[in-house]
Write an enzyme that holds these catalytic residues in place. Structure first.
Site, PDB file in Angstrom:
ATOM      1  N   LYS A  64     -35.880  90.275 -40.326  1.00 13.06           N
ATOM      2  CA  LYS A  64     -36.235  90.011 -38.926  1.00 13.06           C
ATOM      3  C   LYS A  64     -35.167  89.187 -38.190  1.00 13.06           C
ATOM      4  CE  LYS A  64     -41.255  90.292 -39.575  1.00 13.06           C
ATOM      5  NZ  LYS A  64     -42.553  89.632 -39.330  1.00 13.06           N
ATOM      6  N   ASP A 100     -45.147  89.813 -33.202  1.00 10.76           N
ATOM      7  CA  ASP A 100     -46.035  88.884 -33.921  1.00 10.76           C
ATOM      8  C   ASP A 100     -46.550  87.808 -32.960  1.00 10.76           C
ATOM      9  OD1 ASP A 100     -45.928  90.108 -36.385  1.00 10.76           O
ATOM     10  OD2 ASP A 100     -44.326  88.832 -37.167  1.00 10.76           O
TER      11      ASP A 100
HETATM   12  P1  NAP Z   1     -42.252  82.732 -44.963  1.00  6.80           P
HETATM   13  O1  NAP Z   1     -41.320  82.627 -43.813  1.00  6.80           O
HETATM   14  O2  NAP Z   1     -41.703  83.012 -46.307  1.00  6.80           O
HETATM   15  O3  NAP Z   1     -43.091  81.354 -45.024  1.00  6.80           O
HETATM   16  C1  NAP Z   1     -44.000  81.135 -46.049  1.00  6.80           C
HETATM   17  C2  NAP Z   1     -44.852  79.901 -45.782  1.00  6.80           C
HETATM   18  O4  NAP Z   1     -45.801  79.784 -46.851  1.00  6.80           O
HETATM   19  C3  NAP Z   1     -44.055  78.589 -45.783  1.00  6.80           C
HETATM   20  O5  NAP Z   1     -44.684  77.676 -44.923  1.00  6.80           O
HETATM   21  C4  NAP Z   1     -44.185  78.158 -47.245  1.00  6.80           C
HETATM   22  O6  NAP Z   1     -44.006  76.774 -47.447  1.00  6.80           O
HETATM   23  C5  NAP Z   1     -45.617  78.529 -47.520  1.00  6.80           C
HETATM   24  N1  NAP Z   1     -45.873  78.726 -48.935  1.00  6.80           N
HETATM   25  C6  NAP Z   1     -45.436  79.739 -49.718  1.00  6.80           C
HETATM   26  N2  NAP Z   1     -45.876  79.585 -50.984  1.00  6.80           N
HETATM   27  C7  NAP Z   1     -46.613  78.448 -50.989  1.00  6.80           C
HETATM   28  C8  NAP Z   1     -47.343  77.757 -52.006  1.00  6.80           C
HETATM   29  N3  NAP Z   1     -47.375  78.188 -53.268  1.00  6.80           N
HETATM   30  N4  NAP Z   1     -47.998  76.612 -51.652  1.00  6.80           N
HETATM   31  C9  NAP Z   1     -47.961  76.158 -50.371  1.00  6.80           C
HETATM   32  N5  NAP Z   1     -47.291  76.770 -49.383  1.00  6.80           N
HETATM   33  C10 NAP Z   1     -46.622  77.904 -49.684  1.00  6.80           C
HETATM   34  O7  NAP Z   1     -43.362  83.846 -44.707  1.00  6.80           O
HETATM   35  P2  NAP Z   1     -43.946  84.322 -43.292  1.00  6.80           P
HETATM   36  O8  NAP Z   1     -43.206  85.488 -42.809  1.00  6.80           O
HETATM   37  O9  NAP Z   1     -44.064  83.117 -42.430  1.00  6.80           O
HETATM   38  O10 NAP Z   1     -45.407  84.848 -43.702  1.00  6.80           O
HETATM   39  C11 NAP Z   1     -46.453  83.935 -44.028  1.00  6.80           C
HETATM   40  C12 NAP Z   1     -47.753  84.704 -44.206  1.00  6.80           C
HETATM   41  O11 NAP Z   1     -48.193  85.249 -42.958  1.00  6.80           O
HETATM   42  C13 NAP Z   1     -47.626  85.892 -45.157  1.00  6.80           C
HETATM   43  O12 NAP Z   1     -48.720  85.860 -46.035  1.00  6.80           O
HETATM   44  C14 NAP Z   1     -47.707  87.099 -44.268  1.00  6.80           C
HETATM   45  O13 NAP Z   1     -48.337  88.186 -44.903  1.00  6.80           O
HETATM   46  C15 NAP Z   1     -48.571  86.603 -43.113  1.00  6.80           C
HETATM   47  N6  NAP Z   1     -48.282  87.324 -41.862  1.00  6.80           N
HETATM   48  C16 NAP Z   1     -49.280  88.086 -41.349  1.00  6.80           C
HETATM   49  C17 NAP Z   1     -49.090  88.781 -40.178  1.00  6.80           C
HETATM   50  C18 NAP Z   1     -50.203  89.599 -39.609  1.00  6.80           C
HETATM   51  O14 NAP Z   1     -49.945  90.435 -38.735  1.00  6.80           O
HETATM   52  N7  NAP Z   1     -51.430  89.396 -40.037  1.00  6.80           N
HETATM   53  C19 NAP Z   1     -47.857  88.708 -39.516  1.00  6.80           C
HETATM   54  C20 NAP Z   1     -46.832  87.915 -40.058  1.00  6.80           C
HETATM   55  C21 NAP Z   1     -47.076  87.236 -41.251  1.00  6.80           C
HETATM   56  P3  NAP Z   1     -42.519  76.178 -47.744  1.00  6.80           P
HETATM   57  O15 NAP Z   1     -41.863  76.034 -46.397  1.00  6.80           O
HETATM   58  O16 NAP Z   1     -42.796  74.892 -48.410  1.00  6.80           O
HETATM   59  O17 NAP Z   1     -41.819  77.168 -48.631  1.00  6.80           O
END
Ligand code: NAP
Length: 277
Positions: A64, A100
Protein backbone atom coordinates in the site's frame (compact mmCIF):
# COMPACT_ATOMS: atom_id res chain seq x y z
CA UNK A 1 -13.94 -6.31 -20.70
CA UNK A 2 -12.40 -4.00 -18.11
CA UNK A 3 -9.76 -5.56 -15.86
CA UNK A 4 -9.75 -4.74 -12.15
CA UNK A 5 -6.98 -6.45 -10.19
CA UNK A 6 -6.08 -6.89 -6.56
CA UNK A 7 -2.30 -6.59 -6.24
CA UNK A 8 -0.71 -7.97 -3.08
CA UNK A 9 1.14 -10.84 -1.47
CA UNK A 10 -0.56 -12.99 -0.30
CA UNK A 11 -3.91 -12.63 -2.09
CA UNK A 12 -5.09 -16.24 -2.39
CA UNK A 13 -7.67 -15.98 0.42
CA UNK A 14 -8.97 -12.55 -0.47
CA UNK A 15 -12.73 -12.05 -0.34
CA UNK A 16 -12.60 -9.08 -2.71
CA UNK A 17 -12.97 -11.05 -6.00
CA UNK A 18 -16.21 -12.71 -4.84
CA UNK A 19 -17.56 -9.40 -3.56
CA UNK A 20 -16.58 -7.26 -6.56
CA UNK A 21 -17.53 -9.76 -9.29
CA UNK A 22 -20.96 -10.14 -7.67
CA UNK A 23 -21.29 -6.35 -7.69
CA UNK A 24 -20.22 -6.06 -11.36
CA UNK A 25 -22.73 -8.73 -12.38
CA UNK A 26 -25.56 -7.14 -10.41
CA UNK A 27 -24.82 -3.74 -11.95
CA UNK A 28 -24.52 -5.21 -15.47
CA UNK A 29 -20.94 -3.97 -15.84
CA UNK A 30 -18.47 -5.47 -18.29
CA UNK A 31 -15.63 -5.92 -15.82
CA UNK A 32 -13.72 -8.78 -14.25
CA UNK A 33 -11.92 -8.69 -10.91
CA UNK A 34 -8.94 -10.97 -10.35
CA UNK A 35 -6.31 -11.25 -7.63
CA UNK A 36 -2.65 -11.26 -8.62
CA UNK A 37 0.21 -12.16 -6.31
CA UNK A 38 2.80 -9.51 -7.00
CA UNK A 39 6.35 -9.04 -5.71
CA UNK A 40 7.51 -5.60 -4.69
CA UNK A 41 9.70 -5.18 -7.77
CA UNK A 42 6.70 -5.67 -10.12
CA UNK A 43 4.11 -3.60 -8.24
CA UNK A 44 4.66 -0.27 -9.93
CA UNK A 45 4.92 -1.67 -13.46
CA UNK A 46 1.75 -3.75 -13.12
CA UNK A 47 -0.26 -1.00 -11.45
CA UNK A 48 0.64 1.48 -14.16
CA UNK A 49 0.19 -1.00 -17.00
CA UNK A 50 -3.27 -2.07 -15.85
CA UNK A 51 -4.39 1.52 -15.30
CA UNK A 52 -3.01 2.71 -18.66
CA UNK A 53 -4.95 -0.09 -20.36
CA UNK A 54 -8.12 1.43 -18.88
CA UNK A 55 -8.36 -0.86 -15.88
CA UNK A 56 -7.80 -0.34 -12.18
CA UNK A 57 -7.91 -2.23 -8.96
CA UNK A 58 -6.96 -2.56 -5.33
CA UNK A 59 -3.66 -2.88 -3.55
CA UNK A 60 -3.22 -4.81 -0.33
CA UNK A 61 -0.38 -5.75 2.03
CA UNK A 62 2.52 -5.31 1.76
CA UNK A 63 2.31 -2.83 -1.13
CA UNK A 64 0.00 0.00 0.00
CA UNK A 65 2.85 2.44 0.73
CA UNK A 66 4.59 1.69 -2.54
CA UNK A 67 1.32 2.14 -4.43
CA UNK A 68 0.93 5.56 -2.79
CA UNK A 69 4.19 6.55 -4.49
CA UNK A 70 3.29 4.89 -7.82
CA UNK A 71 0.04 6.75 -8.52
CA UNK A 72 0.16 10.11 -10.29
CA UNK A 73 -2.82 11.79 -8.65
CA UNK A 74 -3.17 10.73 -5.03
CA UNK A 75 -6.39 11.79 -3.30
CA UNK A 76 -6.11 13.49 0.12
CA UNK A 77 -6.68 10.16 1.96
CA UNK A 78 -3.54 8.78 0.26
CA UNK A 79 -1.47 11.85 1.02
CA UNK A 80 -2.52 11.86 4.68
CA UNK A 81 -2.10 8.13 5.35
CA UNK A 82 0.81 7.39 3.01
CA UNK A 83 -1.13 4.36 1.78
CA UNK A 84 -3.09 3.64 -1.42
CA UNK A 85 -5.49 0.70 -1.77
CA UNK A 86 -7.44 1.74 -4.89
CA UNK A 87 -6.23 2.92 -8.32
CA UNK A 88 -7.81 3.80 -11.67
CA UNK A 89 -7.29 5.93 -14.78
CA UNK A 90 -9.21 9.20 -15.03
CA UNK A 91 -8.61 12.19 -17.30
CA UNK A 92 -5.40 10.56 -18.54
CA UNK A 93 -3.84 10.28 -15.07
CA UNK A 94 -3.48 7.37 -12.66
CA UNK A 95 -5.52 8.25 -9.56
CA UNK A 96 -5.14 6.67 -6.13
CA UNK A 97 -7.40 6.59 -3.07
CA UNK A 98 -7.25 4.92 0.33
CA UNK A 99 -10.82 3.68 0.69
CA UNK A 100 -10.06 2.12 4.09
CA UNK A 101 -10.63 5.66 5.40
CA UNK A 102 -14.11 5.94 3.86
CA UNK A 103 -14.84 2.26 4.59
CA UNK A 104 -14.12 2.74 8.28
CA UNK A 105 -16.13 5.96 8.38
CA UNK A 106 -19.23 4.34 6.88
CA UNK A 107 -18.91 1.23 9.07
CA UNK A 108 -18.65 3.31 12.26
CA UNK A 109 -21.64 5.45 11.26
CA UNK A 110 -23.69 2.32 10.69
CA UNK A 111 -22.78 0.97 14.14
CA UNK A 112 -23.24 4.29 15.96
CA UNK A 113 -26.33 5.34 14.03
CA UNK A 114 -24.75 8.81 13.57
CA UNK A 115 -21.39 10.42 12.77
CA UNK A 116 -18.88 10.29 15.65
CA UNK A 117 -18.66 14.08 15.96
CA UNK A 118 -17.58 15.01 19.50
CA UNK A 119 -16.91 11.38 20.46
CA UNK A 120 -14.04 10.05 22.58
CA UNK A 121 -12.35 7.05 20.99
CA UNK A 122 -9.97 4.44 22.38
CA UNK A 123 -7.96 3.02 19.48
CA UNK A 124 -6.15 -0.30 19.92
CA UNK A 125 -3.26 -0.60 17.44
CA UNK A 126 -1.03 1.82 15.56
CA UNK A 127 -0.34 0.12 12.21
CA UNK A 128 -1.62 0.86 8.72
CA UNK A 129 -5.29 0.29 9.50
CA UNK A 130 -5.04 2.44 12.64
CA UNK A 131 -3.66 5.25 10.51
CA UNK A 132 -6.71 5.09 8.21
CA UNK A 133 -8.95 5.07 11.31
CA UNK A 134 -7.44 8.17 12.92
CA UNK A 135 -7.68 10.19 9.73
CA UNK A 136 -11.35 9.29 9.31
CA UNK A 137 -12.02 10.15 12.98
CA UNK A 138 -10.24 13.51 12.81
CA UNK A 139 -12.15 14.44 9.65
CA UNK A 140 -15.37 13.56 11.40
CA UNK A 141 -14.55 15.89 14.28
CA UNK A 142 -14.10 13.53 17.23
CA UNK A 143 -13.18 15.12 20.55
CA UNK A 144 -10.10 13.00 21.10
CA UNK A 145 -8.36 9.72 20.34
CA UNK A 146 -6.56 7.64 22.98
CA UNK A 147 -4.09 5.23 21.34
CA UNK A 148 -2.90 1.99 22.93
CA UNK A 149 -0.38 -0.24 21.16
CA UNK A 150 1.96 -3.12 21.95
CA UNK A 151 4.87 -0.95 20.78
CA UNK A 152 4.30 2.41 22.52
CA UNK A 153 6.75 4.19 20.20
CA UNK A 154 4.45 3.54 17.24
CA UNK A 155 1.44 4.88 19.15
CA UNK A 156 3.45 7.93 20.11
CA UNK A 157 4.45 8.59 16.51
CA UNK A 158 0.84 8.34 15.34
CA UNK A 159 -0.37 10.66 18.12
CA UNK A 160 2.34 13.18 17.27
CA UNK A 161 1.32 13.11 13.61
CA UNK A 162 -2.20 14.17 14.56
CA UNK A 163 -0.95 17.20 16.43
CA UNK A 164 -1.46 18.56 19.89
CA UNK A 165 -4.80 18.28 21.65
CA UNK A 166 -6.18 15.53 19.42
CA UNK A 167 -4.54 12.27 20.46
CA UNK A 168 -3.01 10.84 23.60
CA UNK A 169 -1.26 7.65 24.61
CA UNK A 170 -3.49 5.30 26.60
CA UNK A 171 -1.01 3.89 29.07
CA UNK A 172 -1.95 2.03 32.22
CA UNK A 173 -5.44 0.72 32.93
CA UNK A 174 -8.06 1.73 30.34
CA UNK A 175 -10.53 1.89 33.24
CA UNK A 176 -8.72 5.00 34.47
CA UNK A 177 -9.45 6.75 31.15
CA UNK A 178 -12.28 9.25 30.78
CA UNK A 179 -15.58 7.69 29.60
CA UNK A 180 -15.27 6.53 25.97
CA UNK A 181 -17.94 6.46 23.25
CA UNK A 182 -16.09 4.10 20.91
CA UNK A 183 -13.39 1.41 21.15
CA UNK A 184 -11.77 0.27 17.88
CA UNK A 185 -9.59 -2.82 17.48
CA UNK A 186 -7.08 -2.11 14.70
CA UNK A 187 -4.56 -4.72 15.86
CA UNK A 188 -4.20 -8.12 14.28
CA UNK A 189 -5.45 -9.88 17.41
CA UNK A 190 -8.41 -12.08 16.54
CA UNK A 191 -7.11 -13.18 13.15
CA UNK A 192 -5.86 -16.48 14.53
CA UNK A 193 -7.59 -18.97 16.81
CA UNK A 194 -6.14 -18.74 20.30
CA UNK A 195 -5.19 -15.05 20.01
CA UNK A 196 -5.69 -13.13 23.25
CA UNK A 197 -8.36 -10.40 23.20
CA UNK A 198 -7.10 -7.02 21.96
CA UNK A 199 -8.54 -5.72 25.27
CA UNK A 200 -10.09 -7.98 27.91
CA UNK A 201 -13.81 -7.19 28.39
CA UNK A 202 -13.22 -6.40 32.10
CA UNK A 203 -10.53 -3.86 31.07
CA UNK A 204 -12.85 -1.83 28.82
CA UNK A 205 -12.95 1.88 29.64
CA UNK A 206 -16.03 3.43 31.32
CA UNK A 207 -18.82 4.99 29.27
CA UNK A 208 -20.46 1.91 27.67
CA UNK A 209 -18.55 2.38 24.40
CA UNK A 210 -19.59 0.77 21.12
CA UNK A 211 -16.89 -1.67 20.02
CA UNK A 212 -15.80 -1.92 16.40
CA UNK A 213 -13.38 -4.72 15.52
CA UNK A 214 -11.60 -4.31 12.16
CA UNK A 215 -10.78 -8.03 12.18
CA UNK A 216 -13.54 -10.19 10.76
CA UNK A 217 -14.51 -13.83 10.87
CA UNK A 218 -17.43 -15.90 9.54
CA UNK A 219 -19.12 -16.03 12.97
CA UNK A 220 -17.86 -12.64 14.10
CA UNK A 221 -14.68 -12.39 16.15
CA UNK A 222 -14.23 -13.75 19.71
CA UNK A 223 -13.82 -10.18 20.97
CA UNK A 224 -17.15 -9.04 19.51
CA UNK A 225 -18.84 -12.09 20.98
CA UNK A 226 -17.21 -11.40 24.38
CA UNK A 227 -18.16 -7.72 24.72
CA UNK A 228 -21.78 -8.01 23.58
CA UNK A 229 -22.99 -9.78 26.74
CA UNK A 230 -21.87 -6.66 28.64
CA UNK A 231 -24.71 -4.88 26.86
CA UNK A 232 -22.39 -3.08 24.42
CA UNK A 233 -23.10 -2.60 20.74
CA UNK A 234 -20.37 -4.32 18.72
CA UNK A 235 -19.50 -5.33 15.15
CA UNK A 236 -16.61 -7.05 13.41
CA UNK A 237 -14.76 -5.80 10.31
CA UNK A 238 -17.09 -7.14 7.61
CA UNK A 239 -19.04 -3.93 7.18
CA UNK A 240 -15.75 -2.01 6.78
CA UNK A 241 -14.59 -4.57 4.21
CA UNK A 242 -17.84 -4.14 2.27
CA UNK A 243 -17.75 -0.35 2.54
CA UNK A 244 -14.12 0.05 1.47
CA UNK A 245 -15.00 -2.16 -1.52
CA UNK A 246 -18.12 -0.08 -2.23
CA UNK A 247 -16.05 3.12 -2.16
CA UNK A 248 -13.53 1.54 -4.58
CA UNK A 249 -16.39 0.43 -6.89
CA UNK A 250 -17.64 4.03 -6.92
CA UNK A 251 -14.17 5.30 -7.92
CA UNK A 252 -13.82 2.81 -10.79
CA UNK A 253 -17.31 3.07 -12.22
CA UNK A 254 -18.52 6.52 -11.17
CA UNK A 255 -21.81 5.14 -9.86
CA UNK A 256 -23.30 3.90 -6.63
CA UNK A 257 -22.25 0.41 -5.51
CA UNK A 258 -24.81 -2.35 -4.93
CA UNK A 259 -23.85 -2.61 -1.25
CA UNK A 260 -26.47 -5.20 -0.31
CA UNK A 261 -25.25 -7.52 -3.09
CA UNK A 262 -21.70 -7.10 -1.81
CA UNK A 263 -22.73 -7.91 1.78
CA UNK A 264 -24.54 -11.01 0.60
CA UNK A 265 -21.53 -12.16 -1.45
CA UNK A 266 -19.49 -12.31 1.75
CA UNK A 267 -22.04 -14.26 3.73
CA UNK A 268 -20.96 -17.82 4.16
CA UNK A 269 -17.49 -17.27 2.75
CA UNK A 270 -15.18 -18.81 5.30
CA UNK A 271 -11.83 -17.37 4.24
CA UNK A 272 -10.44 -14.39 6.14
CA UNK A 273 -7.12 -13.62 4.54
CA UNK A 274 -8.19 -10.34 3.01
CA UNK A 275 -6.67 -7.25 4.53
CA UNK A 276 -9.35 -4.95 3.35
CA UNK A 277 -8.15 -3.91 -0.04
P1 NAP B 1 -0.16 -3.70 10.58
O1 NAP B 1 0.17 -2.41 9.92
O2 NAP B 1 0.79 -4.83 10.46
O3 NAP B 1 -0.40 -3.39 12.14
C1 NAP B 1 -0.65 -4.43 13.03
C2 NAP B 1 -1.09 -3.90 14.39
O4 NAP B 1 -1.40 -5.03 15.22
C3 NAP B 1 0.00 -3.12 15.13
O5 NAP B 1 -0.60 -2.16 15.95
C4 NAP B 1 0.66 -4.23 15.96
O6 NAP B 1 1.34 -3.76 17.10
C5 NAP B 1 -0.55 -5.01 16.38
N1 NAP B 1 -0.23 -6.38 16.72
C6 NAP B 1 0.15 -7.37 15.88
N2 NAP B 1 0.37 -8.52 16.56
C7 NAP B 1 0.12 -8.23 17.86
C8 NAP B 1 0.16 -9.01 19.06
N3 NAP B 1 0.53 -10.29 19.06
N4 NAP B 1 -0.18 -8.39 20.23
C9 NAP B 1 -0.55 -7.08 20.25
N5 NAP B 1 -0.60 -6.31 19.15
C10 NAP B 1 -0.27 -6.88 17.97
O7 NAP B 1 -1.56 -4.26 10.08
P2 NAP B 1 -2.81 -3.41 9.56
O8 NAP B 1 -2.77 -3.29 8.10
O9 NAP B 1 -2.89 -2.18 10.39
O10 NAP B 1 -4.04 -4.39 9.90
C11 NAP B 1 -4.49 -4.56 11.24
C12 NAP B 1 -5.76 -5.40 11.24
O11 NAP B 1 -6.84 -4.68 10.64
C13 NAP B 1 -5.63 -6.69 10.44
O12 NAP B 1 -6.17 -7.73 11.22
C14 NAP B 1 -6.47 -6.47 9.22
O13 NAP B 1 -7.08 -7.66 8.77
C15 NAP B 1 -7.53 -5.50 9.72
N6 NAP B 1 -8.05 -4.65 8.63
C16 NAP B 1 -9.36 -4.81 8.31
C17 NAP B 1 -9.93 -4.05 7.31
C18 NAP B 1 -11.37 -4.22 6.97
O14 NAP B 1 -11.80 -3.75 5.91
N7 NAP B 1 -12.16 -4.83 7.83
C19 NAP B 1 -9.14 -3.11 6.62
C20 NAP B 1 -7.79 -2.96 6.97
C21 NAP B 1 -7.27 -3.76 7.98
P3 NAP B 1 2.92 -3.35 17.00
O15 NAP B 1 2.94 -1.95 16.44
O16 NAP B 1 3.38 -3.44 18.39
O17 NAP B 1 3.57 -4.35 16.08
Amino acid sequence: VRLLALLGDPVAHSLSPAMQNAAFRAAGLDGVYVSLRVGEEDLEGLLRGIARAGGGGNVTLPHKARAARAVERPLPAVVRTGACNTFWLEDGGIHGDNTDVEGFRRALRTLLGQPPEGARVLLLGAGGAARAVVHALVEDGVEGIWIRNRSPARAEALARELGEGRAWLAEGSPQALPPMDVVVNATRLGLHPGDPFPLAPHDLPPGDPVCLDLVYAPDETPWVRAVRPLGLRAADGREMLVQQGAAAFERWWGREAPVEVMRRALTGVTSQGDKGG
